[in-house]
Write a protein that holds these residues in place. Sequence first.
Motif, PDB file in Angstrom:
ATOM      1  N   ILE A 133       8.254  17.952 -35.215  1.00  0.00           N
ATOM      2  CA  ILE A 133       8.269  16.927 -33.982  1.00  0.00           C
ATOM      3  C   ILE A 133       8.890  17.917 -33.535  1.00  0.00           C
ATOM      4  O   ILE A 133       7.830  18.830 -31.870  1.00  0.00           O
ATOM      5  N   MET A 169       8.616  11.149 -30.555  1.00  0.00           N
ATOM      6  CA  MET A 169       9.378  10.646 -31.153  1.00  0.00           C
ATOM      7  C   MET A 169       9.021   9.134 -31.315  1.00  0.00           C
ATOM      8  O   MET A 169      10.026   8.471 -32.590  1.00  0.00           O
ATOM      9  N   THR A 221      12.375   9.590 -40.763  1.00  0.00           N
ATOM     10  CA  THR A 221      13.645  10.145 -39.359  1.00  0.00           C
ATOM     11  C   THR A 221      13.684  11.446 -39.602  1.00  0.00           C
ATOM     12  O   THR A 221      13.241  12.230 -38.079  1.00  0.00           O
ATOM     13  N   MET A 260      18.746  12.721 -34.574  1.00  0.00           N
ATOM     14  CA  MET A 260      18.363  12.746 -35.770  1.00  0.00           C
ATOM     15  C   MET A 260      17.982  14.140 -36.441  1.00  0.00           C
ATOM     16  O   MET A 260      17.229  14.177 -37.541  1.00  0.00           O
ATOM     17  N   ALA A 261      16.663  15.205 -35.691  1.00  0.00           N
ATOM     18  CA  ALA A 261      16.954  16.257 -36.633  1.00  0.00           C
ATOM     19  C   ALA A 261      17.233  16.792 -36.822  1.00  0.00           C
ATOM     20  O   ALA A 261      17.585  17.857 -37.730  1.00  0.00           O
ATOM     21  N   THR A 310      15.119   4.885 -31.848  1.00  0.00           N
ATOM     22  CA  THR A 310      14.760   5.404 -31.602  1.00  0.00           C
ATOM     23  C   THR A 310      16.234   6.490 -30.388  1.00  0.00           C
ATOM     24  O   THR A 310      16.286   7.673 -30.417  1.00  0.00           O
ATOM     25  N   SER A 326      15.668   4.693 -38.446  1.00  0.00           N
ATOM     26  CA  SER A 326      16.498   5.295 -37.823  1.00  0.00           C
ATOM     27  C   SER A 326      17.570   4.615 -38.191  1.00  0.00           C
ATOM     28  O   SER A 326      18.749   4.257 -38.748  1.00  0.00           O
ATOM     29  N   SER A 364      18.692  11.678 -28.968  1.00  0.00           N
ATOM     30  CA  SER A 364      18.351  11.271 -29.986  1.00  0.00           C
ATOM     31  C   SER A 364      17.732  12.439 -30.539  1.00  0.00           C
ATOM     32  O   SER A 364      17.234  11.597 -32.022  1.00  0.00           O
ATOM     33  N   PRO A 365      16.610  12.324 -30.092  1.00  0.00           N
ATOM     34  CA  PRO A 365      15.868  13.632 -31.083  1.00  0.00           C
ATOM     35  C   PRO A 365      16.290  14.310 -31.902  1.00  0.00           C
ATOM     36  O   PRO A 365      16.672  15.180 -33.300  1.00  0.00           O
ATOM     37  N   SER A 404      11.491  14.394 -37.253  1.00  0.00           N
ATOM     38  CA  SER A 404      11.538  14.693 -35.528  1.00  0.00           C
ATOM     39  C   SER A 404      11.503  16.069 -35.402  1.00  0.00           C
ATOM     40  O   SER A 404      11.482  17.168 -34.386  1.00  0.00           O
ATOM     41  N   GLN A 405      12.666  17.120 -37.543  1.00  0.00           N
ATOM     42  CA  GLN A 405      12.031  18.245 -37.241  1.00  0.00           C
ATOM     43  C   GLN A 405      10.897  18.772 -36.896  1.00  0.00           C
ATOM     44  O   GLN A 405      11.046  20.060 -35.854  1.00  0.00           O
ATOM     45  N   ILE A 413       8.501   7.878 -35.127  1.00  0.00           N
ATOM     46  CA  ILE A 413       9.483   7.361 -35.803  1.00  0.00           C
ATOM     47  C   ILE A 413       9.852   5.795 -36.179  1.00  0.00           C
ATOM     48  O   ILE A 413       9.656   5.326 -37.357  1.00  0.00           O
TER      49      ILE A 413
END
Length: 542
Positions: free
Chosen positions: A438, A355, A432, A481-482, A11, A362, A477-478, A435-436, A358
């Motif tokens: 979340i 997160m 992955t 990934m999003a 993540t 990733s 990372s958030p 994440s959007q 996940i």
Amino acid sequence: MNRRNFLKSGTAAGFISTLGIGTASAINNHPNQLVETSFNDKFDLNEVTVLQLQELMQNGKQTAKSLTKMYLKRIEEIDQKGPKLNAVIELNPEAIVIATALDAERKAGKIRGPLHGIPILIKDNINTADQMQTTAGALALAGNIASADAFIVKQLRAAGAVILGKTNLSEWANFRSTRSCSGWSSRGGQTKNPFILDRSPSGSSSGSGAAVSANLCAIAIGTETNGSIIAPSSYSGVVGFKPTVGLVSRSGIIPISKTQDTAGPMTRNVTDAAILLTVMAGVDFDDEITKTSVGRTQKDYTTFLKEGDLKGKRIGVEKSFLNGHEGVVGLYQNAIAKLKELGAEIIEISLLAEMRSIGGASTVVLQSEFKDGVNAYLAKANAKVKTLTEVIAFNKANLTSAMPYFKQETLEASDKAADLNSQTYKDAVAKTLSSQKIINDLMEKNKLDVIVGTSFGIPSLIDLFNGDYSGGFYFASPAAMAGFPHITVPMGFINELPVGLSFIASAYQEPVVLSIAYIYEQATKHRKAPKFIKNSNFSSGV
């Protein structure tokens, strides 16, 4: 970025300057004191902005040619001599010719825009169809002269930017080894942090971050998959902007991930980042993802930069960063207090905890997409190696020069990764991209305009043998990934080492992120030029 930790968890750059050498200014030899370099930095363009450079050219005090010569001299003094920053991997032999032509246009009354005649450095994983190589810092790609400019390079040239050269990076954008040292490449060697030279510049856009911080250029471009703009910007005390994936084309850029890759501005202030972003954004028919930006791109991102307060704004604060190194936590608390003072309502949130669901998805996504993307790039490139398998074989055959400090476990794992048509890969992508949801759900639930967090911790010591380490602060990372927008601006300093503050939001919310970051920047003005301190004089990290 510290991709080693990320892969484990899943993540997670007219008047000629007179540069002199002054007397030694060591503080003392106490083990807990910094040892300063004897380099006396007197550069006439230190901390100058794009708009100030335009004013100098418009008033006839400077030309694109004179500015280009000054920055080339600066690179010679700072990057190759003096502190030996090693941020620039290659200079553009055509830079002065290009600048001279742009001066002729200006004299004839043609001004292409705010970047007309502005010297810029770009990362060495971005194709330029000129005399410069594009290698991602890898000896395996030495001699690769691109047949065509990357889409964003075409945009830069059309806007009148002068490409000074290319910057060093963490080899293969830090996607080679699980214990890689950020800022090191087999072609370019080790880039240093301009604030304290034995400290890491982070990566992978190490050279771009260090170069713009050290005033080797007016502005720079980096690329990011997971923190590779944000982390080096934080470590080098500059502004780094990772736009929404789809806003900026990736065609002609050596890839890692089609779902996360993007290029972005690395500058000394938010205004310059907005100017550069305006030029970079655009639909490219060779990059399908950019079609998502139709109707969502702004004509001029600087129009959203207005001084004022934050009354009516709701800002989510990542509360996990309220614990840890007391110096970093102190800076973070001060930043939150300033946001409150500016009128924002603060809501504590736990984005990083959410997160964790996940997991390692990733890693699967990045390795599979890297294999597919690099093989496609190499198949059309002018490099001697044509596949990832051949890259791995080249490195093994040239062990001493290609892999003297750490190996290539990540390349090898990627070469064995699941195919993009496999269910394993498809499931990992779905996870992955959750994440959007979340982030969006968290923002909707709390009615947030942006979320903030500590970009990264204190710059670690350079360690070629053991690789990177961090103090637990990492907020890239958030948004990575999003595929959401993310900007870092200087938050303050600890023992002369910079730390950044991050602002993220949902897809195509660049105007919101830029506007709030700008108000914070103008209210705090933490950015300062580096001192090129020789070493930390500590036996271990700060």
